[in-house]
Design a protein around this motif. Structure first.
Motif, mmCIF file in Angstrom:
data_model
loop_
_atom_site.group_PDB
_atom_site.id
_atom_site.type_symbol
_atom_site.label_atom_id
_atom_site.label_comp_id
_atom_site.label_asym_id
_atom_site.label_seq_id
_atom_site.Cartn_x
_atom_site.Cartn_y
_atom_site.Cartn_z
ATOM 1 N N LYS A 244 0.822 -1.154 -0.012
ATOM 2 C CA LYS A 244 0.025 0.084 -0.054
ATOM 3 C C LYS A 244 0.863 1.163 -0.004
ATOM 4 C CE LYS A 244 -4.037 1.999 2.291
ATOM 5 N NZ LYS A 244 -5.142 1.713 3.205
ATOM 6 N N THR A 284 -2.356 8.321 -7.503
ATOM 7 C CA THR A 284 -2.135 6.831 -7.414
ATOM 8 C C THR A 284 -1.589 6.242 -8.601
ATOM 9 O OG1 THR A 284 -4.448 6.365 -7.977
ATOM 10 C CG2 THR A 284 -3.836 6.465 -5.566
ATOM 11 N N CYS A 289 0.273 2.549 -8.948
ATOM 12 C CA CYS A 289 -1.017 1.866 -8.296
ATOM 13 C C CYS A 289 -1.671 1.264 -9.563
ATOM 14 C CB CYS A 289 -1.661 2.760 -7.116
ATOM 15 S SG CYS A 289 -0.515 3.307 -5.704
ATOM 16 N N PRO A 294 -5.077 2.106 -3.819
ATOM 17 C CA PRO A 294 -3.618 2.585 -3.385
ATOM 18 C C PRO A 294 -2.850 1.512 -3.389
ATOM 19 C CG PRO A 294 -5.250 2.197 -1.432
ATOM 20 C CD PRO A 294 -6.291 1.834 -2.735
ATOM 21 N N TYR A 295 -2.875 0.309 -3.779
ATOM 22 C CA TYR A 295 -2.071 -0.786 -3.757
ATOM 23 C C TYR A 295 -1.222 -0.767 -4.862
ATOM 24 C CZ TYR A 295 -4.434 -2.450 0.510
ATOM 25 O OH TYR A 295 -5.151 -2.763 1.507
ATOM 26 N N LEU A 296 0.078 -1.172 -4.839
ATOM 27 C CA LEU A 296 1.000 -1.048 -5.802
ATOM 28 C C LEU A 296 0.740 -2.307 -6.929
ATOM 29 C CD1 LEU A 296 3.323 0.894 -6.211
ATOM 30 C CD2 LEU A 296 4.985 -0.766 -5.492
ATOM 31 N N ASP A 297 0.815 -1.785 -8.119
ATOM 32 C CA ASP A 297 0.438 -2.940 -9.282
ATOM 33 C C ASP A 297 1.645 -3.388 -9.912
ATOM 34 O OD1 ASP A 297 -0.356 -3.437 -12.296
ATOM 35 O OD2 ASP A 297 -2.216 -3.509 -11.214
ATOM 36 N N THR A 379 -2.213 -6.831 -7.944
ATOM 37 C CA THR A 379 -1.560 -6.167 -6.720
ATOM 38 C C THR A 379 -0.953 -7.232 -5.713
ATOM 39 O OG1 THR A 379 -3.859 -6.285 -5.749
ATOM 40 C CG2 THR A 379 -3.254 -4.368 -6.950
#
Length: 553
Positions: A244, A284, A289, A294-297, A379
């Protein structure tokens, strides 16, 4: 009397034939689908009911005959004691037969759906080639095979590492010079992991695997969330985590009062925006993201990383007399140096994120393994223990005798697996599984059992342990949930307390992959003696009488 004797013999023979432990059904096979299984179970249940009705009729008939005998005895002269004894034995045997039938029915109904015996029936070749029958060549032949075919193949590993590291260092420095520190990710120094840095690489070509940690620009930071941190995850999500992206001054998930207390409509948190949650959508996306999250891709990270590497190479390409190109399309981060002579030197650059202050790293992608399930979401990041594995092997090497054979066992097994994969194609078994089995043996065996002259015994034990894990479809991850790992390794407590992770879990669901893997494994064992002997044909006459030299790595 003759009729009673015949009846007793018939009952005893029927009971013996129907006993499941004395005469198991060796030719039984497990159907491929559930409908066939249900149909056969229903048919079997009907047969048992008919058998039970027949037995009840026979018992009733015996009771009627017994009553007739008693009436005849009361009216006429008594029967002989011998006839009465035979009737008693007949009744007892019939009761015993009924008890055996009832026990067998309860035993079969109580078997679990995933009975291990079903897998052995499903694969008729499992018990045909026991590992105990594997006969490796003598110690002199095995030692010469190692010296000629394995040690010689890894002689230039140090030069390969030195060349690749020097080039990657220059490439990453050019990447940093092109990045804007206020808006772009910051790339740190690389970390060497894998077999090339653990001194057991045997397959050609020699490949360096390098982790490249990166951090977000200020004022943002990464907040990793492990699968064992309390949130519910599916079975395939074990071993993964999410990253995140939060602001350094925005502890929305770690303890800001606005996240725990309801503020009034006319009150705002000074640290957050009006919505009070997360980051704006535009920010983001710029921070790699997933859309609206909000999570990194992982896919966004790989696209950014490949674009940044391409720009960095164009900046320094004039300094080198070779070309740089991307390697395998299904392995992002795979690169290869192409010399003018036609020779290629592959290596892997893998962007990773450090898990807090530990040596755990979240990797966007790792070289694909057939038995490794793909993440359910972009993610999800795979948690890598490569740095801990390297530290553990170094720590163990210091406690083992000089010239210990632990890495030699792993190299020979990896060599055999590589040759088998070239013959029959890749299976669900990988060198990482071999290394995991070796780590378990290193933890279980005392140091004096790993002397150089015990190479053949330890190699047998390694293969036997791997066979047992394959038959049970269970190979536990060495670090996750393993409380026997020494505390000196510095493993985080959350990982030590987690539930054990089964690396062979895909075999439970993928039957075709499991069959292919087991068949390939037993064929590898069958070919191992001939393969070692073939590569050791030119043994000097004086070498065969001498013990093998100690292997020092």
């Amino acid at each position: 009397m003759a009729l009673g004797l015949f009846r007793v013999c018939l009952v005893v023979v029927t009971a013996i034939i129907n006993h499941p432990l004395l005469f198991p059904r060796e030719n039984a096979t497990v159907p491929e689908n559930e409908e066939e299984i249900l149909r056969k179970m229903q048919a079997h249940q009907e047969r048992l009911q008919l058998e039970r009705l027949r037995l009840e009729e026979e018992v009733a008939q015996l009771a009627a005959e017994q009553a007739a005998v008693e009436q005849a005895a009361a009216a006429g002269p008594p029967l002989s004691e011998t006839g009465t004894a035979w009737d008693l034995w007949s009744t007892l045997c019939m009761i015993l037969f009924l008890m055996i039938e009832v026990w067998r029915q309860d035993h079969q109904d109580g078997l679990p759906a995933e009975c291990p015996a079903g897998d052995e029936d499903e694969l008729p070749g499992l018990g045909a080639t026991p590992l105990l029958g594997l006969t490796l060549p003598d110690k002199a032949t095995l030692g010469h095979f190692y010296e000629c075919c394995i040690r010689g193949a890894t002689a230039d590993a140090a030069r390969t590492r030195e060349f690749v590291e020097g080039f990657v260092d220059d490439l990453l420095e050019a990447l940093r010079s092109l990045c804007n520190r206020d808006t772009d990710m910051e790339v740190e120094d690389f970390i060497g992991v894998g077999s090339m840095y653990e001194n057991w690489q045997v397959d050609r070509p020699l490949v360096c695997n390098l982790f490249v940690p990166f951090t977000p620009p200020e004022p943002y930071r990464f907040h990793p969330e492990l699968w064992c941190s309390g949130r519910s995850v599916p079975l395939g999500g074990q071993g993964y985590g999410q990253i995140k992206v939060v602001r350094a001054d925005d502890d929305a998930t770690l303890g800001c009062v606005c996240d725990k207390t309801k503020l009034g409509e006319d009150m705002l948190c000074l640290l957050h925006s009006q919505n009070g949650r997360g980051l704006p959508g535009g920010e983001t996306e710029e921070l790699l993201c997933a859309s609206g999250s909000p999570y990194l891709d992982t896919m966004q990270v790989m696209k950014w990383f490949q674009t940044a590497l391409t720009r960095a190479w164009h900046r320094i390409a004039h300094k080198y007399e070779f070309d740089l190109a991307f390697g395998q399309l299904d392995t992002p981060g795979s690169l290869k140096i192409k010399f003018r002579s036609g020779k290629c030197m592959p290596f892997n650059l893998i962007p990773v994120i450090q898990c807090e202050d530990s040596d755990l790293y979240f990797a966007s992608h790792l070289p694909r393994r057939p038995s490794q399930g793909s993440p359910e979401s972009s993610t999800d990041w795979l948690l890598s223990f490569a740095v801990y594995e390297r530290h553990f092997l170094r720590m163990k090497s210091k406690a083992l005798p000089e010239g210990a054979c632990h890495l030699s066992c792993l190299q020979i097994a990896s060599f055999l697996l590589s040759k088998q994969n070239r013959l029959t194609g890749p299976s669900g078994l990988s060198t990482y599984h071999l290394k995991t089995a070796l780590l378990h043996l290193l933890l279980a065996r005392p140091g004096q059992d790993w002397r150089a002259e015990q190479l053949d015994a330890r190699l047998q034990e390694l293969l036997r342990s791997l066979e047992k894990s394959l038959l049970e479809k269970r190979l536990c991850h060495f670090f996750i949930g393993n409380r026997k790992v020494p505390e000196a390794t510095g493993l985080p407590p959350a990982i030590r307390r987690a539930e054990p992770l089964n690396l062979f879990q895909p075999f439970v669901l993928q039957r075709s992959l499991y069959r292919q893997t087991v068949d390939s494994f037993y064929e590898m064992l069958k070919n191992a003696p001939a393969l070692v002997s073939e590569y050791s044909l030119h043994i000097p006459s004086d070498h065969a009488s001498q013990p093998p030299k100690a292997v020092i790595l």
